[in-house]
Design a protein around this motif. Structure first.
Motif, PDB file in Angstrom:
ATOM      1  N   SER A   1       0.811  -1.219   0.000  1.00 39.84           N
ATOM      2  CA  SER A   1       0.000   0.000   0.000  1.00 39.84           C
ATOM      3  C   SER A   1       0.842   1.265   0.000  1.00 39.84           C
ATOM      4  CB  SER A   1      -0.939  -0.003   1.216  1.00 39.84           C
ATOM      5  OG  SER A   1      -0.204   0.017   2.425  1.00 39.84           O
ATOM      6  N   ASP A   2       2.082   1.175   0.484  1.00 41.66           N
ATOM      7  CA  ASP A   2       2.971   2.337   0.474  1.00 41.66           C
ATOM      8  C   ASP A   2       4.038   2.244  -0.612  1.00 41.66           C
ATOM      9  OD1 ASP A   2       4.183   0.196   1.752  1.00 41.66           O
ATOM     10  OD2 ASP A   2       5.323   1.447   3.137  1.00 41.66           O
ATOM     11  N   HIS A   3       3.846   1.326  -1.553  1.00 40.43           N
ATOM     12  CA  HIS A   3       4.772   1.152  -2.682  1.00 40.43           C
ATOM     13  C   HIS A   3       6.215   1.000  -2.206  1.00 40.43           C
ATOM     14  CE1 HIS A   3       2.018   1.796  -6.132  1.00 40.43           C
ATOM     15  NE2 HIS A   3       1.301   2.429  -5.200  1.00 40.43           N
TER      16      HIS A   3
ATOM     17  N   LYS B   1       0.821  -2.065   4.345  1.00 37.21           N
ATOM     18  CA  LYS B   1       1.932  -1.132   4.433  1.00 37.21           C
ATOM     19  C   LYS B   1       3.185  -1.840   4.943  1.00 37.21           C
ATOM     20  CE  LYS B   1       3.218   3.322   6.495  1.00 37.21           C
ATOM     21  NZ  LYS B   1       2.775   4.424   7.380  1.00 37.21           N
TER      22      LYS B   1
ATOM     23  N   ARG C   1      13.289   6.551   0.267  1.00 36.30           N
ATOM     24  CA  ARG C   1      12.381   5.402   0.171  1.00 36.30           C
ATOM     25  C   ARG C   1      12.675   4.333   1.213  1.00 36.30           C
ATOM     26  NH1 ARG C   1      10.495   3.165  -5.556  1.00 36.30           N
ATOM     27  NH2 ARG C   1       9.002   2.262  -4.091  1.00 36.30           N
TER      28      ARG C   1
END
Length: 513
Positions: free
Chosen positions: A230-232, A271, A505
């Motif tokens: 969900s948070d790539h 996530k 990231r």
């Protein structure tokens, strides 16, 4: 507790250990070549003659066992770093009688080097079994971009077999040409709401960098789109596991050891969160070592993740194999050290593979870790001696046997030179069949001229359970205050180390591990 294992890497202790192994009468499909170490079985060889590979070489095995069958898969004919990535084809070695005899071959229809394939090379094999549909699966990374400078890298595909011996042509999972480091696992718990789902992971190394997951519910014949967390989350080297309730947990390397999961059969993914950071000693001699995690699960669904880390050693002079575990994929134990040897030893441990007997769990879980190591961490490309070792626990990782040598020594000049250094593996295989652990690993001997002598091996008998031998615990060992790597840490979307994950990231590590 810090211990000194005086028998570790001691030839006399090793001889005594080998003498006590169970004696089995074995009929071998492929005889052990002259000069191979006693106690080992050579289970495959490189048959190819294509001019863009270094022959005879085999690297990077994965394995999986179900019933009496063990299937392993690996690179065959590694292409040299001066040419590019991957290997001539992906090979397999299969035992259908619990490791007594082995047959081997290569996957058809994958590369131009064997039976009608169209890709120039292939890499990154992973093995799974789908119990609901009776299918063995080997997922691979067939390569489109064949070397540095290409804007493409690979696709993701899967080959299917009903017996682990005869394989069909590959089925495409993703054809964006942007992918790296695939891994496949299936839900084999009959009571799971998602029994028969198979999950393939990869990361879009030359695209978004996202770790992606695809689902098949028909034995690998068709696959859904690659979905991100969900948070790539971005990263490399995921090794997902499936709990008995159907929850899929995906540990991977991001800016450390990270994880995300799915509770709805892969319809969506949650996530990501950090499990732990990585503090690593830079492995000497230019040996390829992306320091990826290895994951396995016990019969009750407890997940174990291992990797190499130097946090328990003052000044980070070498790596231990370390571990964290979780019952739900959300709360993770403190990082503990596998007490292969004392923290004051000169030994450097890396490229671990973990296997767990699925018939065991909790405080009785049987766990085996196979790994590569240098007896002396401070060495050079001409002096480093590379060995294979293993440790075993029968109490869920509370205590372990002393580290034992399986194979070696090897010199780095005996290994193929990949795009990122001399190579044996980015990961290593170990699986339990009928309660018996078997490791599968690359072993090299002295080459003849420019022709190498590196192939896949296992042990003639299973790796032995502890019996009455001494066991050791690393639970009381504490990380060194202020521990940090002895080199600047970088993390990548690709195992070639060209596409770096930006720090923006990295998953925030709120645990402080």
């Amino acid at each position: 507790m810090k211990v000194t294992l005086s028998g570790y890497c001691n030839p006399r202790a090793l001889l005594s250990f080998l003498i006590t192994l169970p004696v089995l009468t074995i009929s071998l499909v492929l005889a052990t070549s002259a000069g191979a170490q006693s106690g080992l079985v050579k289970i495959s060889s490189d048959p190819f003659t294509n001019t863009d590979s270094t022959h005879k070489s085999e690297v990077e095995p994965a394995s999986f066992a179900w019933g009496n069958t063990i299937v392993s898969a690996f690179h065959v004919g590694r292409r040299p770093g001066s040419v590019g990535w991957g290997s001539a084809d992906v090979g397999f070695a299969t035992s259908t009688n619990g490791g007594v005899t082995w047959a081997h071959g290569n996957l058809p229809g994958l590369t131009v080097n064997y039976k009608g394939g169209t890709y120039g090379a292939a890499a990154d094999p992973s093995v799974a079994y789908d119990a609901k549909h009776g299918q063995w699966l080997i997922s691979t990374l067939p390569l489109v971009g064949l070397g540095p400078g290409s804007r493409f890298i690979g696709d993701v595909a899967v080959s299917r077999s009903t017996n682990g011996l005869t394989w069909g042509s590959p089925i495409s999972i993703d054809t964006t040409h942007l992918d790296d480091k695939n891994w496949t696992v299936c839900d084999n718990t009959s009571s799971s709401p998602f029994y028969g789902n198979c999950y393939t992971e990869w990361d879009q190394a030359y695209g978004t960098g996202d770790v992606l997951m695809s689902v098949s519910s028909d034995g690998g014949q068709t696959w859904g789109p690659g979905l991100a967390s969900s948070d790539h989350a971005g990263g490399l080297g995921g090794e997902q596991v499936v709990q008995p309730n159907g929850t899929v947990i995906v540990p991977f390397e991001g800016g450390g050891i990270d994880v995300f999961s799915s509770t709805n059969g892969g319809a969506s993914w949650g996530k990501s969160q950090a499990v732990a950071g990585i503090n690593s000693h830079f492995v000497a001699g230019g040996l390829r070592n992306p320091n990826l995690p290895s994951a396995a699960i016990d019969g009750a669904g407890k997940v174990f993740v291992v990797w190499s880390d130097c946090r328990f050693r003052t000044g980070c002079p070498s790596n231990d194999i370390v571990m964290s575990s979780s019952s739900d994929g959300k709360t993770w134990s403190a990082v503990t050290r596998i007490p292969i040897d004392a923290t004051t030893s000169t030994v450097d441990h890396f490229i671990p593979g973990i296997g767990i007997d699925r018939a065991t769990s909790g405080s009785s879980a049987h766990i085996t870790i196979v790994y590569y190591y240098y007896p002396t961490a401070k060495c050079t490309s001409s002096t480093c001696q590379l060995d294979v070792g293993f440790v075993t626990s029968t109490d869920g990782g509370t205590t372990w046997t002393a580290g034992k040598k399986i194979a070696g020594p090897m010199t780095l000049s005996w290994l193929p030179n990949s795009d990122n250094g001399a190579m044996v593996a980015d990961y290593i295989g170990v699986s339990y069949v009928n309660g018996n652990p078997f490791g599968v690993f690359a072993v090299a001997q002295a080459p003849t001229g420019s022709t190498l002598a590196e192939a896949m091996y296992t042990t003639k008998a299973p790796l032995p359970l502890p019996g009455s031998e001494p066991r050791f615990s690393g639970l009381a060992d504490k990380p060194v205050a202020g521990a940090k790597s002895d080199h600047e840490m970088h993390f990548y979307y690709d195992d070639e180390g060209t596409m770096e994950i930006p720090r923006s990231r990295w998953v925030p590590n709120t645990s402080g591990q």
